[in-house]
Structure formats: C-alpha cells, structure tokens
Design an enzyme around this catalytic site. Structure first.
Site, PDB file in Angstrom:
ATOM      1  N   ARG A  13      -2.831   5.725   5.664  1.00 32.48           N
ATOM      2  CA  ARG A  13      -4.065   4.939   5.694  1.00 32.48           C
ATOM      3  C   ARG A  13      -3.678   3.472   5.547  1.00 32.48           C
ATOM      4  O   ARG A  13      -3.399   3.011   4.442  1.00 32.48           O
ATOM      5  CB  ARG A  13      -4.968   5.381   4.531  1.00 32.48           C
ATOM      6  CG  ARG A  13      -6.402   4.885   4.617  1.00 32.48           C
ATOM      7  CD  ARG A  13      -7.135   5.161   3.311  1.00 32.48           C
ATOM      8  NE  ARG A  13      -6.773   4.164   2.304  1.00 32.48           N
ATOM      9  CZ  ARG A  13      -6.912   4.329   0.992  1.00 32.48           C
ATOM     10  NH1 ARG A  13      -7.399   5.439   0.506  1.00 32.48           N
ATOM     11  NH2 ARG A  13      -6.545   3.379   0.151  1.00 32.48           N
ATOM     12  N   HIS A  49      -9.523   2.348   1.117  1.00 36.16           N
ATOM     13  CA  HIS A  49     -10.383   3.534   1.323  1.00 36.16           C
ATOM     14  C   HIS A  49     -11.585   3.153   2.181  1.00 36.16           C
ATOM     15  O   HIS A  49     -11.891   3.796   3.172  1.00 36.16           O
ATOM     16  CB  HIS A  49     -10.840   4.093  -0.020  1.00 36.16           C
ATOM     17  CG  HIS A  49     -11.931   5.118   0.088  1.00 36.16           C
ATOM     18  ND1 HIS A  49     -11.739   6.340   0.702  1.00 36.16           N
ATOM     19  CD2 HIS A  49     -13.228   5.097  -0.312  1.00 36.16           C
ATOM     20  CE1 HIS A  49     -12.872   7.023   0.663  1.00 36.16           C
ATOM     21  NE2 HIS A  49     -13.788   6.297   0.059  1.00 36.16           N
ATOM     22  N   TYR A  77      -3.775  -0.415  -6.590  1.00 33.55           N
ATOM     23  CA  TYR A  77      -3.081   0.842  -6.888  1.00 33.55           C
ATOM     24  C   TYR A  77      -1.905   1.150  -5.973  1.00 33.55           C
ATOM     25  O   TYR A  77      -1.256   2.159  -6.149  1.00 33.55           O
ATOM     26  CB  TYR A  77      -4.071   2.008  -6.887  1.00 33.55           C
ATOM     27  CG  TYR A  77      -4.922   2.123  -5.625  1.00 33.55           C
ATOM     28  CD1 TYR A  77      -4.414   2.689  -4.471  1.00 33.55           C
ATOM     29  CD2 TYR A  77      -6.246   1.656  -5.609  1.00 33.55           C
ATOM     30  CE1 TYR A  77      -5.190   2.803  -3.329  1.00 33.55           C
ATOM     31  CE2 TYR A  77      -7.027   1.768  -4.472  1.00 33.55           C
ATOM     32  CZ  TYR A  77      -6.497   2.336  -3.335  1.00 33.55           C
ATOM     33  OH  TYR A  77      -7.262   2.440  -2.200  1.00 33.55           O
TER      34      TYR A  77
END
Lengths: 351, 324
Positions: free
Chosen positions: A252, A256, A265
């Site tokens: 990815r 998100h 993160y």
C-alpha cells in the site's frame, strides 16, 4: 519458540527490470492494453486524492501500487463472472465494467454510485471489512445450483483474513467446491498494523491448505504472474474443481485513507524499496524493450485517461443531489404505508 | 384443505415453494434430519441435496452465502436454528441483506427469507428462548413477520419467498405443534403488511403477535366469561407495522393493552403505544398498558413462568384499564 519457516518465494514472471523470468501467459498486444488500463486506474487514483484535498470528497482510500494485483486478476474473467470487492479495489471494479462515474459518485457520497449498469456484475464496494467474501461464495454457488459456469472473484486485504467471516467463506467454498476465486491483496498494512500482526502464518496463501483448496502465492506487483494465477484459478472453478486462494504480495504505497498519516507508524525506507517494484514501471520496461513503448505514446494515454476520468467527475458533480423524498425510494420495491407517511413528512420538512 | 399444525403448514409451504427451481433451503441440519424442529422433514429426499442444503455450523456463512445466491437471482430460504443463534449473522443481515437494494439503488436485491424459530416456553437450554425481534424490526430494509396460525404460517411463508425484498420470518416455537387449523393445499399467499382483527369487542383492544397470540386469544375468552368484551389484533407483521386495525379498534374501545414476550425496554410495545396515542389520544379512556417480558435474561426452565406473559397478567392489565 521456534522461528516460523521462511516464506516461499512468490510466483514471478515479469521481473522489476521488465525481463521475463518465465514464458508470458499473454501476447504483447494484450499486455499493452492492460498497461494502459493500469495507467487509467492510476489517473483515477490521483484524481480522487486531489479531490479530497480540494474538499470535493470526504475520504478516499488509495490503491496506488496495487494496480497489477487488481487488473491482472480481473483480466482472467469473462463479463458473466462476478466481482465482489472493497473500497480499495476501484481498479478491479472498473476493469470489470463499473464506470468511473459510479465510483466517483460513491466516493462523493451518492448512493446512485452503487447502481452498476445492467449486465455489469460488480457489487457496490464493501465498506465493512471481511463480510463480503462469503457473498462471492453464494454468487458462485448459484452457478452450481443453476448449472451455469459463472465464477465469482472476491478481493480483500491481509487485514480481512483476521475476520471470522474469512474462515466461514473459505470453509463454505471448500466444502461445497464453489467456483470462487479469493484474491487477497497482502499490501502489508491494515491501517497501522503490519501483516505480521494479522496472522502468525508464514503466508496467507498456505491457509488454503486447511480448507482443502488450492493456494497460490504470487508477486502482486507482477501483472503477468497475477494474471497467470487468476487464469488458472478461473479455469479450475469453471471445471468444477472448486475455489482458489491467491495471495498477491503487494504494498500500500499511500496511507490507509486520505485521513490517515502513515508516517506515524511506518518507515519511509519501505516506500523506496517498493517504489522500485512499481507494477506499472516493470510493464513499461517490458513494452519498451519489445519496441511497444514510446514517451509520446505514454504522454498521449496519460492525457487521454485523465480526460476520461475528468469527464466522469464533471458528470458526477453535475448530478443534482437527492431531494428529501428520494432517500426513501431505495428501501423497498413497494414503499410500505408507514414509510410513505415518513416520506411525506420529510418532503414537508415536518415531523 | 388439510388440518395441519404450524410445523406441518410450514413444511407444506416449503414443499410448495421448492417446486420453483430457483428456491433453495439452507441451514444447519435442515436436510438429512429435517431440521431440529422437523419443519423441513422429508424435503431433502423430495427436492435433492443440491437445493435442500445441510451447511456447516456457521450462521454468518449461511446468511452471507444465501445473500450471494439471492443477488445472483435464486430465492434462498435460510434457516437459523434458534433466535439466540442469529447474532453471529447479525452483521450480514444488517450491513448487507437489509441494505443492498438501497446501496445499489435497485440494481441488486436480496429476495431471501431468513427463518428464525423464536421465543420461550418450552424449557429449552440457555440462548434457545430469545425473543429479540425488535433489533430486526428496528433495521431499515427488512420486513419482519410472525404468524400465529397454521393458515397464516403457510400463506405468509409463501408470500415471503415470493417477496422481492428480504424477509425475517419468525416462527413461534411454542406454537409449532400447539395450534391446528385447516390449511389449503397448494399455493396461496397471505399479505405481509396487514395486521388482522381476530376478535371484535367494545371494551378493550388487545394487541399481540406470534406465540403470545395464544395467551391473547385465551384472554379474550376469560374476559368474555366475566362480561368484558375484548377486541384482539394479531399484528402478523412487525416491520412495517400496520396499526390501522389497532387504531380503528381503540377508537371504539378507548382502552388498549399491548402484549409481547420480548423485554420491555425498547420493545415494540413502546412503538405501538407511541403510535396509538399519536393517532387516537382523544379516544383513550385509560393509559395504554404493556404486558411484556421483563428486562432480564430469559430465565431457564424452572423460572420461565415468571417471565413469559400469562393470561392472568393480561387480564390484570385489562382490569387496570377498566378501573382507570
């Protein structure tokens, strides 16, 4: 605790440098078409991200980096087959016939986005994680009951494999040998949690063993490997040999969603590493090496696909929003009396 | 016409429905053993294991797979063994079954039936006596129906199978074999959006549904013996609610008692009371009473009688309305 066994190497046909590591499952002309589709998908992805920054849509889930996993898999389907996917699978849905207009309407907050054109067998994107995989089992099962050969392909992420519904879907598909193709895009992340926190399995593909179905691990950024695995899975499904779980290992590249800050993160080093495995770039190199790519052609298709997306955006934004009464009209074929009363009250601004 | 109990009437309805090759029945133990209540007895032998399907033990899977079948154009009838086992399927029902028509603006639909035996009174194990229909009636996009007679059971199940939208079909466990009646052979349908006035009267209007209709009917008889003329309405459909016969009756009687075995708080009686007072406040001669299960977990066998409304409790509530 003993170390888990090392994961096997994913199937790869087209290397990041654009060389064939095995025979190509597709002719060059088809590869060129699929490349153009990946360029189109990326144009859509960038447009939606831009629209979010402009305040024209609320939240958008980018799929950049996953174009080959989605388009390569759907390329193995026929129009009569089904696609059951999620909010991050616009490329898969579009490639199976779901118009950009519908996708943009959905993302800008209009239920009419979910109304695929007649004959396009694509369900509206599932927003809850994991519940939709069993729908592909039911859709495929209907083929068995009716004696036709339509296959259902479902897309989900590594995070969705932690949901109980993943187990129920895989288990039903195994027991009833339904013509279902499970495509797990293992993109490394479920919002902020890495793949290692979703499962202690060495691979997701190996979970197929426990359900008595085929499991395949593929390089999800390799268009040809994904296509080859999906093509084989579809043939098996049509032949009555049951379901397949494909784990497409990808990444990815974005957060998100547009509301997420992935910098909180994860390490930017990974991004550079995965950028070097970009699913479009390796096909571009392959085409160029075979005399099928020029900078002018690239420029032309980028402009053309961006214009197509732009036209869909304009059409979506020109569509008048619902009147108060319209929100009732999607609920039933025949609106019950009690709801008719509520619709009148909503239209009057009363009650 | 054949005399049948509710279980037999439902079996007959499924048998008639399965004549359509797009109808499938699926659930835990529905085939080989004919279901834990034997409602589908013999149907797998008659219609084959491909359409009367014994599934793994997985309620979310049963409803989710049935949803996929329905979207593909089949007419699945999914059975959940007991209402207390429907919760694992709750997300499928609420997030997908109830919403697909709206989220696709009519492009895709889920013409499916979810059969759920419900209710207490047979001394079953924990989780087997639930009456939590409110959570489904509260969910937009679902029809929720519950018959109380063999005639309605068959006609409403056939109507549910033919309905273009998803139907939660509740089956009163306590009445499966307790009520008999004449049931037509072959196909017929009973409306899924009409309550029925099952007794007419002038002093009080009783409102109930499903398993509690036995107590409601007995209450009408008990009141008649003491000279009180009670009307009774069997709602039959909980979503959408048809309160027209209730309002019409209350306008005549001026008194109303609503009965259900579901817990009181947030129960359908609250919705019914609110709607009746909106539409018939000036006809009321007494506060509307509710006789319901308590806001407790359904007690196990030895204490069940403290929980399920009885004729005595309903009669007492009627007396309060008469004395108000």
């Amino acid at each position: 605790m003993p170390a888990p066994p090392a994961a096997p190497q994913p199937l790869q046909i087209l290397t990041p440098s654009g060389d064939l590591a095995a025979d190509s499952p597709l002719p060059l002309a088809r590869i060129k078409d699929l490349y153009r589709s990946m360029v189109a998908a990326r144009a859509y992805d960038k447009k939606c991200s831009a629209m979010q920054r402009q305040g024209r849509l609320a939240t958008y889930a980018q799929f950049e980096g996953q174009e080959a996993a989605q388009i390569g898999a759907v390329a193995a389907l026929e129009p009569r087959d089904w696609v059951v996917a999620t909010y991050r699978d616009a490329a898969a849905m579009w490639f199976h016939g779901y118009p950009w207009l519908n996708l943009i309407l959905g993302r800008t907050g209009d239920e009419r986005g979910g109304h695929a054109p007649a004959g396009v067998n694509v369900l509206p994107p599932s927003i809850t994680v994991g519940a939709h995989m069993i729908h592909a089992v039911g859709l495929g099962w209907a083929s068995l009951v009716r004696g036709d050969d339509a296959v259902a392909m479902t897309f989900f992420g590594d995070g969705a494999t932690s949901e109980g519904d993943f187990h129920e879907a895989m288990n039903f598909a195994g027991v009833f040998r339904t013509p279902t193709v499970f495509v797990c895009q293992n993109n490394g992340w479920a919002i902020s949690m890495p793949r290692e926190r979703q499962t202690a399995s060495a691979t997701i593909a190996q979970k197929a063993d426990a359900y008595g179905m085929a499991g395949v691990l593929v390089d999800g950024n390799d268009l040809l490997a994904v296509y080859a695995a999906a093509h084989e899975a579809v043939i098996r499904a049509r032949a009555g040999e049951g379901a397949t779980l494909i784990e497409a290992v990808t990444y990815r590249m974005g957060p998100h969603t547009t509301t997420d800050d992935a910098g909180r993160y994860r390490d930017a080093d990974h991004l550079a590493e995965w950028a070097a495995r970009d699913p479009l770039e390796r096909v571009r190199r392959h085409l160029e090496a075979n005399g099928e790519w020029t900078a002018e052609w690239q420029h032309g298709i980028e402009i053309g696909e961006a214009e197509t997306v732009e036209a869909a955006v304009e059409e979506a934004e020109a569509l008048p929003a619902f009147d108060a009464g319209d929100i009732f009209d999607g609920m039933f074929v025949d609106l019950p009396v009690a709801l008719r009363r509520q619709r009148r009250a909503a239209e009057d601004g009363a009650g | 016409m054949t005399e049948r109990n509710i279980a037999q009437a439902l079996n007959d309805a499924l048998d008639v429905a399965l004549a359509d090759p797009s109808v499938v029945l699926l659930g835990e133990d529905v085939g080989r053993t004919g279901g834990v209540f034997r409602v589908s007895d013999g149907l797998q032998q008659r219609h084959g294991a491909a359409r009367v399907i014994d599934t793994p033990v997985a309620e979310s899977g049963i409803v989710g797979a049935a949803f996929g079948m329905a979207v593909a154009g089949l007419r699945p009838v999914a059975e959940i063994q007991f209402m207390g086992f429907s919760y694992p399927a709750y997300d499928q029902i609420v997030s997908h079954v109830a919403r697909i028509r709206n989220r696709s603006r009519h492009r895709f639909t889920a013409p499916m039936v979810i059969r759920i035996p419900y209710g207490a009174g047979i001394g079953a194990a924990e989780h087997h006596s639930e009456s939590t229909e409110t959570i489904y009636a509260h969910t937009p996009g679902l029809k929720v129906v519950v018959p109380s007679t063999p005639y309605d059971a068959k006609g409403m199940l056939l109507a549910a199978v033919a309905d273009p939208d998803p139907v939660i079909f509740l089956e009163p466990i306590r009445l499966y074999r307790a009520v008999k009646g004449e049931v037509p052979d072959g196909h017929y349908a009973v409306s899924l959006d009409e309550a029925e006035l099952v007794a007419d009267g002038t002093d009080v209007t009783l409102v109930g549904y499903g398993a509690m209709m036995r107590e409601v009917r007995r209450t009408v008889e008990a009141l008649a013996a003491e000279g009180v003329s009670a009307a009774a309405v069997d709602l039959r459909t909980l979503a959408p609610l048809d309160l027209d016969p209730v309002v019409a009756s209350v306008e005549r009687t001026g008194r109303c008692v609503v009965v259900h075995e579901a817990p009181r708080t947030g129960g359908l009686a609250g919705e019914i009371v609110a709607s009746v007072q909106e539409r018939a406040l000036y006809s009321l001669r007494a506060p509307i009473e509710r006789v319901t299960g308590w806001d407790t977990v359904v007690p196990l066998r030895r204490s069940e009688h403290h929980y399920v409304p009885t004729v005595e409790r309903i009669v007492a509530a009627v007396h309060r309305t008469l004395e108000a």
